[in-house]
Motif scaffolding. Structure first.
Motif, PDB file in Angstrom:
ATOM      1  N   VAL A 174      -1.711  16.418   2.784  1.00 30.08           N
ATOM      2  CA  VAL A 174      -3.009  15.617   2.461  1.00 30.08           C
ATOM      3  C   VAL A 174      -2.605  14.134   1.964  1.00 30.08           C
ATOM      4  O   VAL A 174      -2.820  13.165   2.381  1.00 30.08           O
ATOM      5  CB  VAL A 174      -3.875  16.355   1.729  1.00 30.08           C
ATOM      6  N   THR A 175      -1.864  14.116   0.639  1.00 30.36           N
ATOM      7  CA  THR A 175      -1.729  12.823   0.153  1.00 30.36           C
ATOM      8  C   THR A 175      -0.755  11.837   0.885  1.00 30.36           C
ATOM      9  O   THR A 175      -1.041  10.563   1.013  1.00 30.36           O
ATOM     10  CB  THR A 175      -1.057  13.057  -1.177  1.00 30.36           C
ATOM     11  N   PHE A 176       0.397  12.612   1.588  1.00 30.66           N
ATOM     12  CA  PHE A 176       1.479  11.791   2.233  1.00 30.66           C
ATOM     13  C   PHE A 176       0.739  11.307   3.650  1.00 30.66           C
ATOM     14  O   PHE A 176       0.838  10.054   3.835  1.00 30.66           O
ATOM     15  CB  PHE A 176       2.578  12.825   2.720  1.00 30.66           C
ATOM     16  N   THR A 177      -0.068  12.013   4.222  1.00 28.68           N
ATOM     17  CA  THR A 177      -0.844  11.503   5.384  1.00 28.68           C
ATOM     18  C   THR A 177      -1.796  10.246   4.953  1.00 28.68           C
ATOM     19  O   THR A 177      -1.825   9.100   5.720  1.00 28.68           O
ATOM     20  CB  THR A 177      -1.496  12.504   6.286  1.00 28.68           C
ATOM     21  N   SER A 178      -2.542  10.496   4.001  1.00 28.04           N
ATOM     22  CA  SER A 178      -3.393   9.401   3.550  1.00 28.04           C
ATOM     23  C   SER A 178      -2.802   8.328   2.863  1.00 28.04           C
ATOM     24  O   SER A 178      -3.165   7.180   3.469  1.00 28.04           O
ATOM     25  CB  SER A 178      -4.331  10.127   2.340  1.00 28.04           C
ATOM     26  N   LEU A 179      -1.695   8.391   2.423  1.00 26.20           N
ATOM     27  CA  LEU A 179      -0.933   7.085   1.894  1.00 26.20           C
ATOM     28  C   LEU A 179      -0.070   6.473   3.166  1.00 26.20           C
ATOM     29  O   LEU A 179      -0.589   5.111   3.282  1.00 26.20           O
ATOM     30  CB  LEU A 179       0.211   7.528   0.870  1.00 26.20           C
ATOM     31  N   LEU A 180       0.065   7.020   4.172  1.00 22.98           N
ATOM     32  CA  LEU A 180       0.508   6.607   5.443  1.00 22.98           C
ATOM     33  C   LEU A 180      -0.356   5.848   6.201  1.00 22.98           C
ATOM     34  O   LEU A 180      -0.560   4.944   6.595  1.00 22.98           O
ATOM     35  CB  LEU A 180       1.207   7.761   6.099  1.00 22.98           C
ATOM     36  N   GLN A 181      -1.727   6.610   6.241  1.00 20.15           N
ATOM     37  CA  GLN A 181      -2.866   5.813   7.008  1.00 20.15           C
ATOM     38  C   GLN A 181      -3.177   4.541   6.256  1.00 20.15           C
ATOM     39  O   GLN A 181      -3.480   3.493   6.925  1.00 20.15           O
ATOM     40  CB  GLN A 181      -4.114   6.825   7.179  1.00 20.15           C
ATOM     41  N   ALA A 182      -3.309   4.705   4.941  1.00 21.73           N
ATOM     42  CA  ALA A 182      -3.539   3.155   4.091  1.00 21.73           C
ATOM     43  C   ALA A 182      -2.573   2.320   4.307  1.00 21.73           C
ATOM     44  O   ALA A 182      -2.932   1.111   4.014  1.00 21.73           O
ATOM     45  CB  ALA A 182      -3.850   3.743   2.785  1.00 21.73           C
ATOM     46  N   THR A 183      -1.263   2.488   4.534  1.00 20.22           N
ATOM     47  CA  THR A 183      -0.337   1.643   4.415  1.00 20.22           C
ATOM     48  C   THR A 183       0.064   1.165   5.779  1.00 20.22           C
ATOM     49  O   THR A 183       0.224  -0.179   6.067  1.00 20.22           O
ATOM     50  CB  THR A 183       0.959   2.189   3.931  1.00 20.22           C
ATOM     51  N   ALA A 184      -0.202   1.556   6.947  1.00 16.30           N
ATOM     52  CA  ALA A 184       0.241   1.249   8.236  1.00 16.30           C
ATOM     53  C   ALA A 184      -0.961   0.375   8.884  1.00 16.30           C
ATOM     54  O   ALA A 184      -2.088   0.517   8.654  1.00 16.30           O
ATOM     55  CB  ALA A 184       0.391   2.394   9.215  1.00 16.30           C
ATOM     56  N   PRO A 185      -0.620  -0.811   9.155  1.00 14.68           N
ATOM     57  CA  PRO A 185      -1.548  -1.906   9.759  1.00 14.68           C
ATOM     58  C   PRO A 185      -2.561  -1.035  10.949  1.00 14.68           C
ATOM     59  O   PRO A 185      -1.970  -0.593  11.662  1.00 14.68           O
ATOM     60  CB  PRO A 185      -1.162  -3.185  10.254  1.00 14.68           C
ATOM     61  N   GLU A 186      -3.578  -1.278  10.850  1.00 13.09           N
ATOM     62  CA  GLU A 186      -4.445  -0.850  12.014  1.00 13.09           C
ATOM     63  C   GLU A 186      -3.976  -1.058  13.097  1.00 13.09           C
ATOM     64  O   GLU A 186      -4.116  -0.375  14.095  1.00 13.09           O
ATOM     65  CB  GLU A 186      -6.061  -1.374  11.831  1.00 13.09           C
ATOM     66  N   THR A 187      -3.703  -2.270  13.484  1.00 12.96           N
ATOM     67  CA  THR A 187      -3.102  -2.625  14.876  1.00 12.96           C
ATOM     68  C   THR A 187      -1.928  -1.887  15.511  1.00 12.96           C
ATOM     69  O   THR A 187      -1.445  -1.844  16.659  1.00 12.96           O
ATOM     70  CB  THR A 187      -2.947  -4.190  15.135  1.00 12.96           C
ATOM     71  N   HIS A 188      -1.077  -1.141  14.457  1.00 15.41           N
ATOM     72  CA  HIS A 188       0.275  -0.677  14.625  1.00 15.41           C
ATOM     73  C   HIS A 188       0.075   0.740  14.315  1.00 15.41           C
ATOM     74  O   HIS A 188       1.096   1.547  14.269  1.00 15.41           O
ATOM     75  CB  HIS A 188       1.254  -1.051  13.989  1.00 15.41           C
ATOM     76  N   ARG A 189      -1.146   1.189  13.791  1.00 17.99           N
ATOM     77  CA  ARG A 189      -1.441   2.571  13.325  1.00 17.99           C
ATOM     78  C   ARG A 189      -0.705   3.769  14.066  1.00 17.99           C
ATOM     79  O   ARG A 189      -0.140   4.639  13.598  1.00 17.99           O
ATOM     80  CB  ARG A 189      -2.603   2.684  12.516  1.00 17.99           C
ATOM     81  N   GLY A 190      -1.338   3.704  15.487  1.00 20.83           N
ATOM     82  CA  GLY A 190      -0.954   4.827  16.305  1.00 20.83           C
ATOM     83  C   GLY A 190       0.673   4.751  16.435  1.00 20.83           C
ATOM     84  O   GLY A 190       1.218   5.817  16.669  1.00 20.83           O
ATOM     85  N   ARG A 191       1.152   3.549  16.658  1.00 20.59           N
ATOM     86  CA  ARG A 191       2.789   3.816  16.731  1.00 20.59           C
ATOM     87  C   ARG A 191       3.470   4.020  15.511  1.00 20.59           C
ATOM     88  O   ARG A 191       4.479   4.856  15.782  1.00 20.59           O
ATOM     89  CB  ARG A 191       3.022   2.322  16.981  1.00 20.59           C
TER      90      ARG A 191
END
Length: 420
Positions: free
Chosen positions: A335-352
């Motif tokens: 949960v925390t790892f995924t949340s941090l990753l989602q918060a850190t990755a720019p939206e335009t590149h989040r899928g990649r």
């Protein structure tokens, strides 16, 4: 702090995503039990069952970069609905061909290929449904529903297969994908800035392929250029190198070191499930900031300690208690790892970025399965758990050595979604 779970459920868009995810997990609970049993029935060998795992890993390695680029160029919601419908069709075919092991492997490959697109799309969509301070809560809600579904329905799935055969379990899973797609179809997203095709892409066919090739590698390039993402990627790889072997070989440890039969092994799995269900509930009461290192990297250390304990003990009670702690570490870490990753990755590149992390996980998992099996057969399974514990402690140490920028109030964006 009181639980914040009710707040995220005030967002209709999140409720729809949670409902779709939970419906799909209900079907997965039946499929996860039925598919290995079917393959074992057809092949009569552990190697045959292991081949299914390989068939599920290979599509991730082949398609993850493409899937990430698709998610960033197309609405992640459309990607998820399409993947659900494809998976529904494939699973519905299984009862018609399950006497043919080659067809079963092919369908397992296709299901995994569709999931390669679905999973990063889900991860990319969630931050658009809730504010950043609610990411941990939102991910916890989805994770808890998934774990509880598995605990509650896996025994029912086994009884269903025994009483009525494999077909009903697969048809339930197919129906769950259709229901998920219908629920997601009611969710609308407001427009977001997209990656507009370059002029050379619109005019020259080769420009289109160059653009796609560049975007497919965008997640890896972004990870390489960002210190925190590099740290998270290294932690992901080290964890996969550990967990791939230890998860698969727990049954061997139970028999060879703990002297347990199938029933005892089932109790060990139940201990993990209880811990995994409790973990997000603990997180919900203490965390709203996904950038807290202790709760992102601490679970690595906890799981590493459990693996070292399992390597040393021959007492089933000690092992069961350690595995309950392992379940807590797995769920809170996810949960925390995924949340941090989602918060850190720019939206335009989040899928990649999310697709690249999926690829890292499966690469490490595959290597771990191959090496761990050899080590268990040559020097003993407890050495596999010892090595796994060391890898997890290394991941924790690496994470704690990395500075994480604290969350600011400006980052607590509001949801941007509406529904029909």
């Amino acid at each position: 702090m009181p639980s914040r779970l009710p707040k995220v459920f005030t967002y209709p868009a999140y409720r729809r995503l949670w409902t779709a995810s939970t419906l799909s997990r209900w079907g997965d609970a039946f499929h996860t039990v039925a598919l290995p049993l079917l393959v074992l029935h057809l092949t009569g060998s552990g190697l045959g069952v292991g081949t299914v795992v390989v068939a599920e890993i290979v599509p991730v390695l082949l398609l993850a970069p493409v899937a990430g680029a698709v998610v960033d160029r197309v609405s992640p919601l459309k990607v998820m609905i399409t993947a659900d419908l494809v998976r529904a069709a494939l699973v519905a075919v299984l009862p018609l061909v399950y006497g043919n092991i080659g067809a079963v492997y092919a369908i397992a490959f296709g299901l995994s290929a569709a999931s390669v697109f679905f999973n990063p799309a889900t991860g990319a969509l969630l931050p658009r449904l809730v504010g950043e301070k609610e990411l941990v809560t939102a991910n916890s809600g989805i994770w808890t529903a998934a774990v509880l579904s598995q605990i509650a329905l896996a025994p029912a799935a086994g009884l269903l297969v025994v009483a009525f055969g494999f077909a009903p379990a697969f048809l339930i899973n197919a129906a769950s994908f259709v229901l998920s797609a219908l629920v997601l179809g009611r969710l609308l997203l407001t427009a977001r800035p997209s990656t507009t095709p370059h002029h050379d892409e619109a005019v020259h066919p080769l420009g289109r392929w160059r653009r796609w090739a560049h975007q497919a590698g965008g997640g890896i390039h972004l990870i390489a250029g960002d210190r925190l993402l590099r740290t998270l990627a290294a932690g992901q790889l080290l964890t996969a190198l550990s967990a791939g072997a230890t998860s698969a070989l727990l049954v061997v440890l139970a028999a060879d070191r703990l002297g347990l039969g199938p029933a005892g092994y089932g109790w060990l799995l139940a201990a993990i499930g209880v811990g995994a269900a409790a973990g997000p509930l603990l997180v919900l009461r203490r965390v709203e900031d996904p950038r807290r290192p202790l709760l992102v990297f601490g679970p690595f250390a906890l799981r590493g300690g459990v693996d070292l304990t399992l390597a040393a003990t021959t007492n089933p009670i000690v092992a069961g208690g350690a595995l309950a702690a392992y379940g807590v570490g797995t769920s809170t870490g996810a949960v925390t790892f995924t949340s941090l990753l989602q918060a850190t990755a720019p939206e335009t590149h989040r899928g990649r970025v999310l697709a690249a992390f999926d690829m890292l996980w499966q690469t490490g998992r595959l290597a771990s399965l191959l090496v761990g099996g050899l080590l268990a057969d040559t020097i003993g399974v407890h050495w596999v758990f010892l090595g796994g514990g060391i890898l997890l402690l290394a991941a924790a140490a690496l994470g704690f050595a990395t500075r994480i920028r604290p969350m600011t109030g400006a980052q607590d964006s509001q949801p941007d979604t509406t529904v029909h």
